[in-house]
Every structure is written in C-alpha cells, then in structure tokens.
Design a protein around this motif. Structure first.
Motif, short mmCIF file in Angstrom:
data_model
loop_
_atom_site.label_atom_id
_atom_site.label_comp_id
_atom_site.label_asym_id
_atom_site.label_seq_id
_atom_site.Cartn_x
_atom_site.Cartn_y
_atom_site.Cartn_z
N TRP A 94 0.83 -1.21 0.00
CA TRP A 94 0.00 0.00 0.00
C TRP A 94 0.87 1.26 0.00
O TRP A 94 1.91 1.31 0.65
N ALA A 95 0.42 2.25 -0.74
CA ALA A 95 1.11 3.54 -0.72
C ALA A 95 0.95 4.18 0.65
O ALA A 95 -0.10 4.04 1.30
N GLU A 96 1.97 4.89 1.11
CA GLU A 96 1.93 5.45 2.45
C GLU A 96 0.81 6.48 2.61
O GLU A 96 0.17 6.59 3.66
N TRP A 97 0.56 7.28 1.55
CA TRP A 97 -0.50 8.28 1.66
C TRP A 97 -1.88 7.63 1.75
O TRP A 97 -2.77 8.14 2.42
N VAL A 98 -2.03 6.46 1.08
CA VAL A 98 -3.29 5.73 1.17
C VAL A 98 -3.46 5.19 2.60
O VAL A 98 -4.54 5.29 3.19
N ARG A 99 -2.39 4.62 3.13
CA ARG A 99 -2.47 4.09 4.48
C ARG A 99 -2.76 5.21 5.49
O ARG A 99 -3.60 5.04 6.38
N ALA A 100 -2.08 6.36 5.35
CA ALA A 100 -2.29 7.47 6.28
C ALA A 100 -3.74 7.96 6.23
O ALA A 100 -4.37 8.21 7.26
N THR A 101 -4.29 8.05 5.00
CA THR A 101 -5.67 8.51 4.85
C THR A 101 -6.64 7.53 5.50
O THR A 101 -7.57 7.92 6.23
N LEU A 102 -6.45 6.24 5.23
CA LEU A 102 -7.34 5.23 5.80
C LEU A 102 -7.24 5.18 7.32
O LEU A 102 -8.26 5.03 8.01
N TYR A 103 -6.02 5.30 7.84
CA TYR A 103 -5.86 5.28 9.29
C TYR A 103 -6.51 6.50 9.94
O TYR A 103 -7.10 6.42 11.02
N MET A 104 -6.42 7.66 9.30
CA MET A 104 -7.02 8.86 9.86
C MET A 104 -8.54 8.73 9.87
O MET A 104 -9.20 9.02 10.88
N ILE A 105 -9.14 8.27 8.74
CA ILE A 105 -10.59 8.11 8.67
C ILE A 105 -11.07 7.07 9.68
O ILE A 105 -12.07 7.27 10.38
N THR A 106 -10.33 5.97 9.76
CA THR A 106 -10.71 4.91 10.71
C THR A 106 -10.60 5.41 12.14
O THR A 106 -11.45 5.09 13.00
N MET A 107 -9.56 6.21 12.41
CA MET A 107 -9.39 6.75 13.77
C MET A 107 -10.57 7.65 14.13
O MET A 107 -11.11 7.56 15.25
N LEU A 108 -11.01 8.51 13.20
CA LEU A 108 -12.16 9.37 13.46
C LEU A 108 -13.43 8.54 13.67
O LEU A 108 -14.26 8.86 14.53
N TRP A 109 -13.58 7.47 12.89
CA TRP A 109 -14.75 6.60 13.03
C TRP A 109 -14.73 5.91 14.39
O TRP A 109 -15.78 5.77 15.04
N PHE A 110 -13.55 5.49 14.84
CA PHE A 110 -13.45 4.85 16.15
C PHE A 110 -13.69 5.85 17.28
O PHE A 110 -14.20 5.48 18.35
N PHE A 111 -13.31 7.11 17.07
CA PHE A 111 -13.63 8.13 18.06
C PHE A 111 -15.14 8.24 18.26
O PHE A 111 -15.62 8.39 19.38
N MET A 112 -15.89 8.17 17.16
CA MET A 112 -17.34 8.23 17.26
C MET A 112 -17.87 6.99 17.99
O MET A 112 -18.80 7.06 18.78
N GLY A 113 -17.24 5.82 17.71
CA GLY A 113 -17.64 4.60 18.40
C GLY A 113 -17.39 4.68 19.90
O GLY A 113 -18.23 4.27 20.71
N VAL A 114 -16.24 5.24 20.28
CA VAL A 114 -15.93 5.41 21.70
C VAL A 114 -16.93 6.36 22.36
O VAL A 114 -17.37 6.14 23.50
N ALA A 115 -17.30 7.41 21.62
CA ALA A 115 -18.28 8.36 22.17
C ALA A 115 -19.61 7.66 22.42
O ALA A 115 -20.28 7.93 23.42
N ILE A 116 -20.01 6.76 21.53
CA ILE A 116 -21.29 6.06 21.67
C ILE A 116 -21.26 5.08 22.84
O ILE A 116 -22.20 5.02 23.65
N VAL A 117 -20.18 4.32 22.97
CA VAL A 117 -20.12 3.38 24.09
C VAL A 117 -19.92 4.15 25.40
O VAL A 117 -20.39 3.70 26.46
N ALA A 118 -19.28 5.31 25.34
CA ALA A 118 -19.18 6.15 26.54
C ALA A 118 -20.55 6.68 26.94
O ALA A 118 -20.83 6.89 28.13
N ASP A 119 -21.43 6.89 25.94
CA ASP A 119 -22.83 7.25 26.20
C ASP A 119 -23.49 6.16 27.05
O ASP A 119 -24.13 6.44 28.07
N VAL A 120 -23.32 4.91 26.64
CA VAL A 120 -23.88 3.78 27.40
C VAL A 120 -23.26 3.72 28.79
O VAL A 120 -23.94 3.49 29.80
#
Length: 850
Positions: A26-52
């Motif tokens: 994988w190209a490094e810029w592709v990996r960096a983009t995917l990791y950033m998007i995934t990290m933001l998505w997981f932040f939303m997941g943590v916020a939801i489970v923190a809600d519970v």
C-alpha cells in the motif's frame, strides 16, 4: 542475494494490535488517509459506548433511599422523604469524572501494559493534551456561548477552589517526580502517592462540600439538592394549559415544546449533557427534544405575555401595556421589545418559575426570601403602573415584610426604556429608609409634560441594597412605568388579537385599550361577526359603543354567552372596531377573535398534554431504558423521532449505525442497578481505546509526527470533542457554571491520579520485582507539563478577574460582548501556543534545558 521481509515495512511495528493484515504494497499516503478516517470513526464509536457507560453511571449515582426526618411544620411528627445515596460532589469527582475521562485513562493503562510495562509517550501526552484542551478551549467556548446580556457564575466556589488546587498540585507533582526526586524514573512510593491523591481529592472535596452546606435541611444535606417535585408538576400543568390554547399547534408539538421547556428549567449534571452532546453528534435520540422555530416563538410570546398580563401582586394588579401576541408583526414593537427584554431577560425570565402568579393557578413560588424572618425583604408593590403625562408625577409603592423590627435602607434608581431621563421624566436615585415596623414607603418620580405628541413610552425603577446582610430585594425588584401621552385623543385597539373563553362563563370580556393619547372624551363603535360560532345560538352578538372619558385608557366589551354543548374545540366569532369619534382613530389591532372552548374538552386536552409531557420526561431519563427501547433507539435515526430528524441526522446515523447496533447489545442500566452496564461498557471502551492507540501511533508514524504531538493534537481532540459540546450546552442551559467549567479542573486532576498513577503503580511494581527501575523519559513530557501549568495559571487568573471585576460582568462566563470574545480568544490562543511550543520542542526545533 538478499531476501525481503514482507512483514517488515514502514510503521508496521508501531501498534499493539494493528495492522491486522499485510500493508506492504500500500502507498503510504493511502495508508495514512485510511488510518485517519478509521481513527475518526473509532472516536465516534468510543463516544457512543461512553454514552452507554454514562447511562450506567447515572443509574448508579441516582440511587435513592427512604429516610424519616422530623417534620419542621408539625411538632412531634416525622415525614418520609426520598434522598440520594451518592453525594453530588463525590459522584462528579469519581464515577462521573472517570466516565468522561475513561478513554484517556484506559489508553494510558493499555499502552503501558501492552508495551511490556515500558513507558511511552502517547498515553501521558494524551492526558496532558486533553487537560489543556479542556481547560483552555472548552472554557473559552463556554465564555462566548452565553447569550447576550447574561452571565454564569460558579456556584460552589469552595469545591471549585479545592479541585483547582489539586489540579495544580497534580501537574507540579509530575514535575517533581520526573525531574526532582528521581529524574527519569518513578519509584513505587512515588507512583503510590500519585494514585492515592485520587481518594484524597474526593474526601477533601466531600468535606468542603459538606462544610459549606451545614445550613441546609437534613434532607438536603444528604443529597445537596432540593427533593421537591411539586413545582415541576405544577409547571407542566400550567404549560399544558397555555399551549393547549394555541390553535395552530398539535398535541404532539405541544408535548415536545413543554418537555423542552421543563428540561431547560431543571438542573442536570455534566454526564447528562455529555450524553446529549454525543447523541447529537451521532444522530441519536437527543435528551432535549427538537422543536420547530415557530413554536419556540409561540412559547416566548406566551411567556412574555404572562409576564406582563398575569403577574398579580397581593395589593396591586400589574397592568400590561405590551402586546406580544401572535400577529406575526412584532417589528412595530421592536424598540419597546428590546428595552424590555434587555432589562427583564436576566433578572426576571430566569426566575419566572418562582415569580409568576396566574389568575387561574396556584402561585408557584414557595421560596422564603426572609430566611425564616431573619432578614427584611423589600420590593415594589406592583410590577408595573401607568401615569398620564399631565399628572406631573407618578407614585411608586415600596413594601417591606419579613424582619420588621430594625431600620433598613434601599436604593431606588430609574432606568431608561423607550422613555429617556430629562426629556420624558426626571432621573431619580433615592435612598428609601424604613423605620422599625414600617411596612410601606412611597417614592415620587417627576414626569415631564410637553405639548409634543409622542407614543406611549416606558421607563423602569430598580431596587438595590448595600446592606445585604440584613436586607433582601424581593421578587418584584423592577417596576415598569408607562407614560401615557395625553396631548392627543389616541387610538383604539384590542389588547390582543385573540381570546380563549370557556363555555361555562356567562360573559366574555374583551378589552379595548386607548393608546398614543388620552385627551378628551371619545368613543369607538364595535360589531360582532359570526365565524364557526353563531349569534343567537352560541353567543349574543350585535354591535355597540364604548365611551372613554378624559384620561381613561382601558374598557371591556362584554359579550353574553349562551348555554350550548360544544363538541368541537374552536367555536369562534369575531369582534371588529368600526369607527371612532372625537378625533380618535383605530389602531393596529382592530379585529379580535373570541374562541369558545368546551370545559370538558379543554380539560381533557390539558390532561393529555400534561400526561404525555410527564411520560416524555420519564422517557428521557438516562436510567430507565429497557432492552427493547435501547434497540429501538439505537436502530432508528434520532431515536425514532423521524419528524424532527434532519438530513445531517440521517448521515450521522448511517455512519454510526454499526456502533449503535453493536453497543445496544450491552445490558441497559435497568438490569443489575447499572453495574452490569458499567462493567461491560468499560471493557468495550478499553478495547476501542487500544485500537485507537494503534491507529494514532501508526498514523503519526506515517505522516512523520512523534507520538507526543499526535497525542496532544489528534487524540486529545478526538477524546475531548463530546465534552466541548456538552459543556457548551450546560453553559447555556444551566443557571451556574458548575456543570460546564466548574468541574474541569477536577477531571484534569483525576486524569493524572488515575491515568498516570494507576499504570505507574503497576509498572513500578513489575520492574521492582525484576530488580530494575521503572524508567520514564522526562524530556518532552516535563516540558509539556510545565508549559501547560503556566497556561493554566493564566487561564485561572482570567476567570478570577472576570468574577471580581464588573467590566467583565462579574462572572466567569458571559458578560459584555467585547470582553467575553476577547477572553474566549485569549483562552484559545493559550492552547494554540501550548500545542505549537510543545511540538517545536518535541521536533528539537527549539531546545529547552530543564
């Protein structure tokens, strides 16, 4: 010939769990983009489970028990009350603080245990970076979020001072440990002291809180809050009656509006606002219902109309001269509205629940301002009065009650409204003295009479006192004085464009007012017109004439109602003002609609709205969800309230649907008293946080950022963003700043004591067993802590100045527009300065020898 290891590639060794698949090609810029998007998505997941997680904590901390206490009103009798088991201060600094900071704390624990108990930069950096963002940015946002003309002060100052001192001590202690006692290593006793500061903080704050509340009743000492619910029920019924009279509003819309307004009057803790903010960010079921703007406007009109038409004093009836009805053309009263709103908004509307006495309902206020007769209470005898311009002066009554056997003194001062001092009236600032046992005083304000026609104008008189130890200003601390112009015969118009009349009433009274002049004897004719109500069947219509003598400004048209069995909600007829004599004219509101409402039907409507509102309020509690309701809310946008869901809600719901469905599997707080929810949600937060740690580490590695920089920027922002929205909502909706910024320092201290103390205890013991030292590199971390400590001292100094200086509004939040934005920008600048300087030091662009 050399071989290539396909499992060894850029940043492949940064994570504890990730990467789970080979990313060699994988190209490094592709990996960096995917990791950033995934990290933001997981932040939303943590916020939801923190809600519970927060819902479980709310269930645990809201546990109550039944106790018996002496009845203060009846000797030798006791009464049974329900009190909370958890003290609010203890709850806020233990479970609540842990709930809002769980991702940062668990990230530090997981990182050090997953890294063979070796210290790393991501966890500690996130804790310090999150503390900086919380204190600087969130406080800045809260300062500027307060509506214009309003302020918010921290109510529990002793506890705030205690938590602030502990927060300062926490970060100074880090510097002492890492650079003073044992440089670049942490011994077991240092780690244990760090961890034990957490229970010391809780016990100290609890003791301070209890010491400050010794004057409360025994029931309040247990919980720190008032336990009565009668006021809330009364307000629900009252709102239901008012909203039931709005013909353009359905029952469901009335219920949503009533629910929102009742919630706005109640106190909520930081956890409640955290859950509400998280659901708003993820398209979930909000705790505060959405209400269409036009219905919010209706509520404002109803509230302000009640304020001016329905305040009834025991001795005088307040006269309303302001029409804020549903005409839709409020602009003609714009100047008057702004003058009234600016003066009354902070002083009166915030205490509307305590002050208003409706003609149909029981007085809502049961507050004893005299503190059992220990203080004298002084207030105006009426909330408003009117005077003809040619009378020369107006008498304003001031009464005293409570403690009567001592002399007291207050200051009466005029304030401009649409009437201006020295052109319409003589400015007054007078000391009013009450002799012992004297109950009533009068002041006289001189009115300036001229020969120039002007519209009716108003100004205000306000009471203040310098001796607050003996005198309390009562509920009617401002009175409105209307100057009625008498140089013209005036105009006739209805006081409002619609009236609601029950069919059991014999006669409907519709008031006509004479405005913009009251000179001479004039008359106005009127005539009824059938709509859905029929003259001769439902009412005795026709036409007639009202005659106004010189100086008279208000008279009723009386319409005889006939016995009828109304089945529909709105049988209506119209009254129109036709012509005037004596040079008078017809004003803006020349027509009025009278709606006849069946008593049984109206009472049924009120009952339905009130019951649905009460049920809706119960449904918005965090600890009452069943498993079925939990899945229904999780799988539907906006919790199933599709009518009030926006396009953005649908987008956010789609993005977060996986997390919502997954975490709906966690048992609801109603099972196991909240503890089962607490444990399982905590486990899920730990797993999610471990993955976020890997995502952040690999992303930082791919874009060339050290872990410290990644921690204080991306990770700190991701974990603190729900708190930002929660604090903003709390700042706007709460009467004090405690739930918004008052407990930030406490949470920051808990972050250090648990987020560093716990993993340090584990690691120091682990290395001591092996006969080695637990090494903690102090370079970047100590510099970051010192920088944060300096910025935090500057921020706290700003808050102290804001509270002590009147130019800032005398409060931590809000105040004058210019100063509050200047303070907010300064706070955010401190955070930017902290991030930039920490990053430059980490990058070795600047060198600081510590």
């Amino acid at each position: 010939m050399s071989t290539i290891d396909l499992n060894n590639y850029t940043c492949s060794d940064e994570g504890l769990i990730l990467p789970i698949i080979n990313e060699y090609t994988w190209a490094e810029w592709v990996r960096a983009t995917l990791y950033m998007i995934t990290m933001l998505w997981f932040f939303m997941g943590v916020a939801i489970v923190a809600d519970v997680f927060m819902c479980g904590i709310e269930k645990i901390t809201s546990k109550t028990r039944i106790v018996k206490i002496p009845d203060p009103e009846k000797k030798d009798e006791v009464k049974t009350i329900e009190v909370k088991v958890w003290n609010d201060t203890v709850a806020n600094l233990s479970l609540m603080a842990f709930g809002t900071s769980a991702p940062e704390i668990l990230l530090s624990v997981i990182e050090i245990t997953g890294n063979s108990f070796k210290s790393s930069d991501l966890g500690p950096g996130t804790i310090v970076g999150s503390a900086a963002f919380n204190l600087l940015v969130i406080t800045g946002v809260c300062i500027v979020s307060i509506p214009k003309g309003e302020t918010r002060k921290i109510g529990n100052i002793p506890v705030y001072v205690t938590t602030t001192l502990f927060a300062m001590m926490a970060y100074i202690w880090l510097i002492v440990v890492l650079k003073g006692i044992t440089p670049n290593k942490v011994d077991i006793y240092e780690a244990v002291i760090t961890f034990l500061m957490f229970p010391v903080l809780i016990l100290t704050s609890y003791a301070v809180d209890k010491g400050c509340n010794r004057r409360k009743t025994s029931s309040e000492l247990e919980v720190g809050i008032s336990l009565t619910r009668e006021g809330s029920s009364t307000e629900i019924i009252h709102l239901a009656k008012e909203l039931g009279r709005q013909k353009d509003m359905t029952e469901d819309e009335a219920v949503a509006l009533a629910t929102k307004k009742i919630l706005a009057q109640q106190h909520h803790n930081r956890g409640w606002y955290r859950v509400h903010a998280t659901r708003g960010l993820t398209g979930g079921h909000r705790l505060i219902p959405k209400v269409k703007k036009k219905f919010n406007d209706i509520y404002k009109h109803v509230t302000l109309q009640r304020l001016h038409e329905k305040i009834v004093d025991k001795e005088d009836v307040a006269l309303s001269v302001l029409d804020l009805s549903e005409r839709g053309d409020i602009t003609i009263y714009n100047g008057l509205f702004l003058s009234l709103f600016q003066i009354y908004k902070h002083v009166t509307l915030q205490r509307l629940h305590e002050k208003i006495v409706d003609k149909e309902d029981v007085a809502l206020s049961v507050l004893d301002l005299s503190e059992g007769g220990a203080k004298a209470v002084v207030e105006f005898t009426a909330a408003s009065c009117a005077v003809l311009e040619n009378e020369g002066q107006v008498r304003v009554g001031i009464k005293r009650y409570g403690k009567l056997d001592v002399p007291v003194e207050v200051i009466a001062e005029t304030i401009d409204g649409s009437a201006e001092a020295e052109s319409d009236y003589k400015q007054l600032k007078q000391k009013v003295k009450f002799s012992p046992n004297e109950r009533l005083q009068e002041i006289f304000v001189e009115i300036i009479d001229d020969d120039v026609w002007e519209p009716d104008e108003m100004f205000y008189v306000k009471l203040t006192t310098e001796d607050k130890s003996m005198v309390v200003i009562g509920k009617t601390e401002i009175t409105q004085i209307t100057i009625i112009n008498d140089d013209e015969p005036g105009k006739f118009e209805f006081t409002k464009p619609s009236y609601i009349v029950r069919d059991s009433v014999d006669t409907a009274q519709v008031f006509v007012k004479r405005v913009n002049g009251a000179d001479g004897t004039v008359s106005v004719s009127w005539k009824t017109k059938d709509m859905t109500a029929i003259t001769g069947k439902d009412y005795n219509g026709g036409e007639g004439t009202l005659t106004f003598g010189h100086g008279e400004t208000s008279k009723p048209i009386e319409i005889k109602l006939m016995d009828t069995d109304l089945e529909e909600r709105d049988h209506s007829f119209q009254i129109e003002l036709k012509s005037a004599t004596g040079g008078a004219d017809i004003g803006k509101i020349s027509k009025c609609i009278v709606t006849l409402v069946n008593d049984v039907e109206f009472d049924g409507l009120v009952s339905r709205i009130a019951n649905k509102t009460s049920k809706g309020l119960d449904g918005l509690r965090l600890d009452t969800s069943s498993w079925k309701d939990q899945f229904r809310e999780a799988l539907n946008v906006n919790g199933g309230d599709l009518d009030n869901a926006s396009v953005l809600d649908y987008i956010l719901h789609f993005i977060c649907f996986f997390w919502k469905a997954l975490f709906a599997l966690i048992p609801p707080p109603s099972i196991g008293g909240g503890w089962l929810t607490f444990v399982l949600a905590l486990a899920m937060i730990g797993l999610m946080t471990a993955i976020i740690g890997d995502l952040a580490s690999i992303f930082g590695c791919l874009v060339g950022l050290e872990k410290t920089i990644t921690a204080i920027t991306f990770v700190a922002l991701g974990t603190s963003m729900p708190d930002t929205f929660a604090s903003k909502a709390a700042a706007v909706n709460e009467k004090t700043a405690d739930s918004s910024v008052g407990n930030i320092n406490g949470s920051n201290a808990v972050n250090v004591f648990l987020g560093l103390g716990l993993p340090w205890v584990m690691a120091s013991i682990y290395w001591a067993v092996k006969g080695e030292d637990f090494e903690v590199k102090s370079g970047s971390l100590v510099f970051s802590v010192i920088l944060y400590t300096a910025c935090s001292l500057a921020a706290i100094a700003v808050l102290m100045l804001r509270r002590s200086l009147s130019i800032f509004g005398g409060a931590e939040l809000g105040g004058s527009t210019g100063f509050k934005y200047a303070c907010g920008i300064f706070m955010c600048f401190l955070w930017v300065f902290y991030v930039i300087m920490s990053s430059l030091q980490t990058k070795n662009i600047i060198t600081v020898n510590i």
